[in-house]
Design an enzyme around this catalytic site. Structure first.
Site, short mmCIF file in Angstrom:
data_model
loop_
_atom_site.label_atom_id
_atom_site.label_comp_id
_atom_site.label_asym_id
_atom_site.label_seq_id
_atom_site.Cartn_x
_atom_site.Cartn_y
_atom_site.Cartn_z
N SER A 188 0.84 -1.20 0.00
CA SER A 188 0.00 0.00 0.00
C SER A 188 0.88 1.26 0.00
O SER A 188 1.67 1.46 -0.92
CB SER A 188 -0.95 -0.05 1.20
OG SER A 188 -1.97 0.90 1.09
N ASP B 9 -10.22 -3.78 -4.75
CA ASP B 9 -9.31 -2.80 -4.15
C ASP B 9 -9.36 -1.52 -4.97
O ASP B 9 -9.15 -1.57 -6.19
CB ASP B 9 -7.89 -3.37 -4.14
CG ASP B 9 -6.85 -2.43 -3.55
OD1 ASP B 9 -7.21 -1.32 -3.10
OD2 ASP B 9 -5.66 -2.80 -3.54
N HIS C 22 -7.88 -5.27 -0.48
CA HIS C 22 -6.70 -4.58 0.02
C HIS C 22 -6.43 -5.02 1.46
O HIS C 22 -7.35 -5.16 2.25
CB HIS C 22 -6.95 -3.07 -0.03
CG HIS C 22 -5.74 -2.24 0.18
ND1 HIS C 22 -4.93 -1.83 -0.86
CD2 HIS C 22 -5.18 -1.72 1.30
CE1 HIS C 22 -3.95 -1.09 -0.40
NE2 HIS C 22 -4.07 -1.01 0.92
#
Length: 322
Positions: free
Chosen positions: A166, A261, A291
């Site tokens: 991320s 996501d 995610h």
């Protein structure tokens, strides 16, 4: 593995059954949204969501150190066996605002064992107290430290990778760009797990996954707002690697995307641009995942897809190191 364009990284008809059950549980007991909280409130929330297990997965050894003039905390995970060790510099996610060494401890332990490598996890300073580019410079300091202390730390300088998930994937990509620009640390591979690559919210995956799959579009807008000093920062390739003029000369890459996501399309777009720049890319797409699965390795969130993700990136790392 050929990378995929954003149009090719579709979501499955529905999330994996374990993930669907998790989302249902979360929906039954809804938590506050990130954007409704202060940064410190968001940090408390994420610590509640990902508690540290009483009996973590064992590794050969661990060391907690501090590096650089700012005393940046790092945690070193040492595999079983004798050094020098192939090494991964790991940068945690959390939107540059939340997350710490403890919350990502299970992830780093799993990578250490699966890839049979040393993992150095860096606890960079967080926004909004420390906005762009401070977190990036902290991670760059950690990259330099790995090479500068390789001999006493038993690090194999011929086999060093950088990675993160991320916002950590964003920082890992940015460190490789910055190192290339500065003729600095030279990594053999980069591992970008559902990375943030662009200060933009106009992709199809942002539209289709704006709500309901743990990470939301409003949360990402909140994270970016806290990270950047102004919108001009968002145009910098060191904040938005997808906006870099060229990606030529960068290390080979593993890129992970997930179907449910908001960041899926920008991750796929970055993989495609790397490949266009003649960078060797292995793109793993989990069409039924959300995610955050790289963190979901501890009961009650020990997900099959999370374990598969760790296994896939470990395979790529071993192939690079060998």
């Amino acid at each position: 593995m050929s990378s995929k364009t954003p149009s090719e990284v579709k979501a499955a008809e529905e999330p994996h059954s374990e993930i669907a059950g998790l989302l249902q549980q979360m929906g039954a007991a809804p938590a506050p949204t990130f954007e409704s909280l202060s940064p410190e409130g968001a940090r408390k929330l994420i610590r509640q969501m990902f508690p540290v297990p009483e009996n973590p997965e064992p590794v050969g050894d661990t060391m907690d150190l501090s590096i650089g003039d700012e005393g940046i905390p790092i945690r070193v995970y040492i595999p079983e066996g004798e050094g020098p060790y192939p090494t991964l510099l790991y940068i945690h996610g959390g939107g540059w605002v939340v997350g710490d060494l403890d919350i990502y401890d299970a992830t780093c332990r799993a990578i250490t064992n699966e890839a049979d490598c040393m993992v150095v996890s860096v606890g960079y300073r967080l926004a909004p107290e420390h906005k762009f580019p401070t977190p990036l410079e902290d991670c760059y300091t950690a990259a330099e430290w790995i090479f500068e202390t390789a001999e006493p730390m038993q690090i194999d300088t011929e086999n060093i990778a950088i990675g993160g998930d991320s916002a950590g994937g964003n920082l890992a990509a940015a460190v490789t760009l910055l190192a290339h620009e500065r003729d600095g640390p030279s990594f053999d591979h980069q591992v970008l797990i559902y990375p943030v690559t662009d200060h933009s919210f106009d992709t199809t995956s942002y539209e289709e996954n704006a709500e309901g799959y743990l990470l939301t579009k409003p949360a990402m807008e909140w994270f970016w707002e806290h990270y950047l000093r102004d919108d001009l920062d968002g145009k910098s390739p060191y904040a938005s690697p997808l906006q870099a003029q060229t990606l030529q000369g960068l290390p080979s890459a593993t890129v992970v995307t997930c179907g449910f996501d908001p960041l899926c399309d920008e991750g796929a777009a970055y993989a495609a641009r790397l490949e266009e720049a003649d960078v060797d890319v292995s793109h793993h797409h989990y069409d039924d995942a959300i995610h955050g699965i790289a963190q979901m390795l501890v009961d009650p969130m020990d997900l099959t897809r999370g374990r598969e993700l760790i296994s896939d990136i470990a395979t790529d790392l071993q192939q690079t190191f060998n």
